[in-house]
Design a protein around this motif. Sequence first.
Motif, PDB file in Angstrom:
ATOM      1  N   GLN A   1       0.819  -1.197   0.000  1.00 21.84           N
ATOM      2  CA  GLN A   1       0.000   0.000   0.000  1.00 21.84           C
ATOM      3  C   GLN A   1       0.864   1.264   0.000  1.00 21.84           C
ATOM      4  O   GLN A   1       1.986   1.272   0.496  1.00 21.84           O
ATOM      5  N   ARG A   2       0.312   2.311  -0.558  1.00 19.82           N
ATOM      6  CA  ARG A   2       1.009   3.591  -0.572  1.00 19.82           C
ATOM      7  C   ARG A   2       1.143   4.128   0.854  1.00 19.82           C
ATOM      8  O   ARG A   2       0.231   4.010   1.664  1.00 19.82           O
ATOM      9  N   VAL A   3       2.295   4.709   1.158  1.00 17.65           N
ATOM     10  CA  VAL A   3       2.555   5.312   2.461  1.00 17.65           C
ATOM     11  C   VAL A   3       2.513   6.831   2.304  1.00 17.65           C
ATOM     12  O   VAL A   3       3.226   7.394   1.469  1.00 17.65           O
ATOM     13  N   ASP A   4       1.678   7.479   3.112  1.00 18.00           N
ATOM     14  CA  ASP A   4       1.465   8.932   3.016  1.00 18.00           C
ATOM     15  C   ASP A   4       2.127   9.641   4.189  1.00 18.00           C
ATOM     16  O   ASP A   4       2.156   9.129   5.318  1.00 18.00           O
ATOM     17  N   LEU A   5       2.628  10.809   3.901  1.00 16.11           N
ATOM     18  CA  LEU A   5       3.173  11.707   4.923  1.00 16.11           C
ATOM     19  C   LEU A   5       2.174  12.841   5.124  1.00 16.11           C
ATOM     20  O   LEU A   5       1.952  13.652   4.224  1.00 16.11           O
ATOM     21  N   TYR A   6       1.554  12.883   6.310  1.00 14.86           N
ATOM     22  CA  TYR A   6       0.525  13.871   6.623  1.00 14.86           C
ATOM     23  C   TYR A   6       1.133  15.019   7.426  1.00 14.86           C
ATOM     24  O   TYR A   6       1.954  14.798   8.327  1.00 14.86           O
TER      25      TYR A   6
END
Length: 544
Positions: free
Chosen positions: A43-48
């Motif tokens: 899965q894509r890993v997001d930086l919030y």
Amino acid sequence: MKAMRQNDRWRWLTAGAVAVCLLAFTLLIGLLAWQGVRAFWPQRVDLYTFSQPEGGETRLLGETLEHQRRFPAPADEQGNSGGQVNRYLIKTGNRDWDAPDFRVVYSRTAAQVSQPADIMVLQRRSHGQAYGWFVGLREDNEELTAQDPDALLHQRLGQVQMLVRQANQIRRVDMARLNSQREQLDEQAATNRAAGRFDLQAESEYQANQAALQRRFNQLSETLASLQQQSQRDLLILRDVHGTGHAIPLTEIVDSWKPNAMTLTGKTLHFLHQLWRFVSDSPAEGESESGAFPAIFGTVLMVLLMSVVVMPLGVIAAIWLHEYAGRNALTRLVRIAVVNLAGVPSIVYGVFGLGFFVWLVGGTIDQLFFASALPNPTFGTPGLLWASLTLALLTLPVVIVATEEGLSRIPNSLRQGSLALGATQAETLWNVVLPMAVPAMLTGLILAVARAAGETAPLMLVGVVKMVPELPVDAVFPYLHLDRKFMHLGFQIYDLAFQSPNIEADRPLVFATALLLVLIILSLNLLAMGLRHRLRERYRLMTQ
């Protein structure tokens, strides 16, 4: 014409019911596959980056599981609520140093989201996944440098995993075989002492053999300690979203990848690799905390042993009821008992198996044949044998009823023709009746397998456990150990769904394990159905 129209209605109704059942089964398989198998896809890993009302920013790194843009704002400390907010459910991982690994975040403004290509995901043997930036490798507190750090990481990781496998091989196979030899040597010496045959020569041989086994044990212990020391030298430094570096031993890492930089081909290969690891790995060997191979092995082995026990008993009982017993009070009593047994709750069979098979039969076997091992029980404790016998008793009515139905469909003219040619009743039964009744027997086997493979409640009392250190089958004589406890897919589903301390993280594994159980039951049933079809075609001409 009216009767034909009515028959057409029943045909359409039957066809519609079959179509609904097939559709429901297809939707079940699809739901389990979507919810379970997708967990193995990178899965894509997001930086919030969240802006705080009082100023400043909060950063989170992880996989986005859910994002609701118009969610009712939660109540504040005074109980006031109003407006709508953005709700984020993020899997942040890093459970051991930044728990919890699932965060629910409410924000009145949309967060800034980016997907840095250099974010790394680590699959670990415990504490779940870790997210962060790869900083470097250390060997004995010395920094390792290379032109391609990722290639160096995978090379070192492969070397460490090879060392771990060698250590597991020594611990599970070599030392287990050595312990078995020492136990056999001690039992032989005890037998010779009891029989008065333990003279000076026998004692000298016993001590020499003991010394040789002890030397071999010391060699294995030294080799094992050396392998463990070599495997624990390398550390991976991972920087989290707060900028803190964490040293993770390579022995704790199963796999690593950078999902944001992977192509579709790379993701597909990674998905297949993860899926194979889930099916083939064992948690007892430390490969990962989600391996399902021991549960698959235990489920299939238990069903096979149950089938070996229940089929002869069920067929013999059905033959006696239909061919020999006749119509009397005893036969009616037996039929009533069979019908009542089919309706008894499965947990009652578990209680009966614990009391009769484990405590009574197993305890008696220990007193007669394993008295030297008491008070430690050998067969007087839940195990694979007692679980198989309990499920055999549970499915016995199904096999009896199905076999008797098959015997009743065989024309009496075939029996009478065989007897008229001079065959005895036993020869007629063996050569004419039973071959034609085999499809019905296999029908009973299919129904028994379908029920036994999915049972969980009785197994919790007679042998199934959450984790086993070794499989019931190994390289130590007698190779098949019926006294050992085992793992089962049904119990693993129950444990992951209701007993897990981190239900959110284990929820995909619940669906994946349920899909495995359904596919195994389907495979066993298809195998029996194919064999039944071949036998039915072979004996079709005999019934015409």
